[in-house]
Design a protein around this motif. Sequence first.
Motif, short mmCIF file in Angstrom:
data_model
loop_
_atom_site.label_atom_id
_atom_site.label_comp_id
_atom_site.label_asym_id
_atom_site.label_seq_id
_atom_site.Cartn_x
_atom_site.Cartn_y
_atom_site.Cartn_z
N CYS B 21 1.56 -48.65 -31.08
CA CYS B 21 0.99 -49.68 -30.20
C CYS B 21 -0.09 -49.05 -29.32
O CYS B 21 0.20 -48.17 -28.51
N LYS B 24 0.49 -49.23 -25.63
CA LYS B 24 1.80 -48.68 -25.21
C LYS B 24 2.63 -49.77 -24.53
O LYS B 24 3.22 -49.57 -23.47
N ARG B 27 8.62 -51.17 -26.25
CA ARG B 27 9.70 -50.20 -26.03
C ARG B 27 10.91 -50.65 -26.85
O ARG B 27 10.99 -51.82 -27.25
#
Lengths: 244, 75
Positions: B21, B24, B27
Amino acid sequence: MPNLTRTEVLTDAQTHYCPGCGHGIIHRLVAEVIDELGIREKTIGTAPVGCAVLLYDYFNCDIIECAHGRPPAVATGMKRVQPDKIVFTYQGDGDLAAIGTSETIHAANRGENITVIFVNNAIYGMTGGQMAPTTLTGMFSTTSQDGRGEHGEGPPLKVCELLSSLEGVCYLERTAVSTPKDVISAKRAIKKAFQNQIDGKGFSLVEVLSMCPTDWKLSTAKAVDFVNNEMKTAFPLGVYVDRS
Amino acid sequence: MKKIHFEKHRCKGCGLCVLFCPQKNLRMSEDLNDQGLSYPEEIDPACCTACGLCFRMCPDVAIEVYQQVAKDKKQ
C-alpha cells in the motif's frame, strides 16, 4: 475508470494455496486475460501435477488434468483436433522443467500453436520443498541441505534461455509477480501469449517468477525480497524471443 | 459507498496488500476471520486513493477496488 473486481472466469472457490503464494495472482492474471479477450467459452486449460493440480476448481472454463509433465503433449493433441479452441497449459517448474522437459522442448520445437504459462518458484512446493531443476545455486531445500551445487547438482535450469535457440518458438518472456509493476507486465506478457495463439502465430511461453514463502521458510515480505534480489539476478527478466 | 471492499473470509492473512500500500493505509486486524486469521483493514478510509495496488497483489482476489466511486467523490 474501471472497477477492480473478480472476473467471472474465476470460480467462487477458495484456493488451497498457502498465504503469500504467487499462484493466486497468476490465476487472476490468466482469468482476466481470458475475460478481456472474450474467449472463455472456447478456452481449454491444461493442468499440471504440482501445486496447481486443482486448477479445474478455480477456473470457469474447460480444464483437463494430465499425467505429470505432459501438458504440452496433451495440449498439442487438443489443439490439433480442435484448432478453433484456445488451448493453454499452466505448469510449475517441477512439471515443465523436470519430468516434462522433453515434452516442452519438442512442443516448442514443433512450434505448436499453444500458450504455456510457466510458474517458476525454484522449489517443489506440493511435495514439501525438495530441490527443483530451477533451485538457485547455494539455495537450501530438503534435498539440498548444504545448498545446491555442493554435491554436483549443477546450476539451475534456465528455461527461457534453453528454448530461445529453437526456431519454432514464437514468443518467450520471463516476468515476475513480486511487485505491482511486475504483475502488470506479467499480465501484458500473458495477454500477448494468448493473442499470438488467436492469431495463429505459434508457440508462446511466459515464465513467471513466483513466491513460495512456505517452502522457502521465509515470511511473505522476505519471500518478495528473495524474488526481487536473488531470483531476478539468477533469472533475468525480459523478452527472450519475439517473432510475432 | 466505500472505495475498497475486503472479503475478509477469503483472506489468508499473507499481508501482501499491507506491504505494497503506497499510502501505508492498511493494517492487519485484531479481529479474526472464519479461518482464525487476521485480515487487512483501512486505517483512514479518506486516505485511500483507490490506486488498486492491493487488488493487484492479493493472491486470493479478496479485495475489490471501486475506482469510479473514488473518482466521483473527488469531483
